[in-house]
Design a protein around this motif. Structure first.
Motif, PDB file in Angstrom:
ATOM      1  N   GLU A   1       0.832  -1.205   0.000  1.00  0.00           N
ATOM      2  CA  GLU A   1       0.000   0.000   0.000  1.00  0.00           C
ATOM      3  C   GLU A   1       0.866   1.254   0.000  1.00  0.00           C
ATOM      4  O   GLU A   1       0.577   2.223  -0.713  1.00  0.00           O
ATOM      5  N   HIS A   2       1.953   1.237   0.758  1.00  0.00           N
ATOM      6  CA  HIS A   2       2.863   2.379   0.808  1.00  0.00           C
ATOM      7  C   HIS A   2       3.518   2.600  -0.560  1.00  0.00           C
ATOM      8  O   HIS A   2       3.619   3.736  -1.030  1.00  0.00           O
ATOM      9  N   LYS A   3       3.942   1.524  -1.202  1.00  0.00           N
ATOM     10  CA  LYS A   3       4.555   1.645  -2.521  1.00  0.00           C
ATOM     11  C   LYS A   3       3.568   2.197  -3.535  1.00  0.00           C
ATOM     12  O   LYS A   3       3.912   3.067  -4.345  1.00  0.00           O
ATOM     13  N   SER A   4       2.348   1.715  -3.512  1.00  0.00           N
ATOM     14  CA  SER A   4       1.357   2.210  -4.469  1.00  0.00           C
ATOM     15  C   SER A   4       1.030   3.672  -4.212  1.00  0.00           C
ATOM     16  O   SER A   4       0.816   4.443  -5.153  1.00  0.00           O
ATOM     17  N   GLU A   5       1.033   4.076  -2.958  1.00  0.00           N
ATOM     18  CA  GLU A   5       0.758   5.481  -2.626  1.00  0.00           C
ATOM     19  C   GLU A   5       1.896   6.379  -3.128  1.00  0.00           C
ATOM     20  O   GLU A   5       1.637   7.450  -3.675  1.00  0.00           O
ATOM     21  N   THR A   6       3.136   5.952  -2.970  1.00  0.00           N
ATOM     22  CA  THR A   6       4.251   6.764  -3.454  1.00  0.00           C
ATOM     23  C   THR A   6       4.239   6.842  -4.981  1.00  0.00           C
ATOM     24  O   THR A   6       4.523   7.897  -5.551  1.00  0.00           O
TER      25      THR A   6
ATOM     26  N   ARG B   1       1.569   6.704  -6.848  1.00  0.00           N
ATOM     27  CA  ARG B   1       0.451   7.600  -7.168  1.00  0.00           C
ATOM     28  C   ARG B   1       0.861   9.055  -6.998  1.00  0.00           C
ATOM     29  O   ARG B   1       0.531   9.909  -7.823  1.00  0.00           O
ATOM     30  N   LYS B   2       1.608   9.356  -5.941  1.00  0.00           N
ATOM     31  CA  LYS B   2       2.065  10.727  -5.707  1.00  0.00           C
ATOM     32  C   LYS B   2       3.033  11.175  -6.800  1.00  0.00           C
ATOM     33  O   LYS B   2       2.953  12.304  -7.284  1.00  0.00           O
TER      34      LYS B   2
ATOM     35  N   LYS C   1       1.137  11.928  -9.934  1.00  0.00           N
ATOM     36  CA  LYS C   1       0.396  13.180  -9.808  1.00  0.00           C
ATOM     37  C   LYS C   1       1.328  14.382  -9.985  1.00  0.00           C
ATOM     38  O   LYS C   1       0.990  15.351 -10.669  1.00  0.00           O
TER      39      LYS C   1
END
Length: 86
Positions: free
Chosen positions: A32-37, A39-40, A43
């Motif tokens: 989840e942390h990897k996917s969030e980074t 995504r950021k 963006k």
């Protein structure tokens, strides 16, 4: 099994279950942390590309405005000075 062995075995199975769920959850949290980074980063890249495109568009717009202004004020065949020595 004897009663004493059961008293020792039950807490160990609870501890083993806790450690197994923690291990499983740790992998999920890392993913989840990897996917969030990611995504950021995407963006931020999108913002940078949009900013560059808008800057290029504004430059093209100002250049076209300048060309319109210069072509409307001056004539390509007529001169700017009047020759009175005739």
């Amino acid at each position: 099994m004897k009663l004493i062995e059961l008293q020792v075995a039950i807490p160990r199975t609870v501890d083993a279950a806790k450690s197994a769920t923690e291990t499983l959850n740790r992998g999920l949290l890392q993913q989840e942390h990897k996917s969030e980074t990611i995504r950021k980063k995407e963006k931020m890249e999108l913002k940078r590309v949009n900013k560059r495109a808008s800057a290029e568009e504004s430059i093209l717009h100002t250049k076209s405005q300048q060309e319109k202004n210069t072509t409307s004020t001056s004539h390509p065949f007529k001169g700017q000075k009047i020759d009175y020595s005739g």
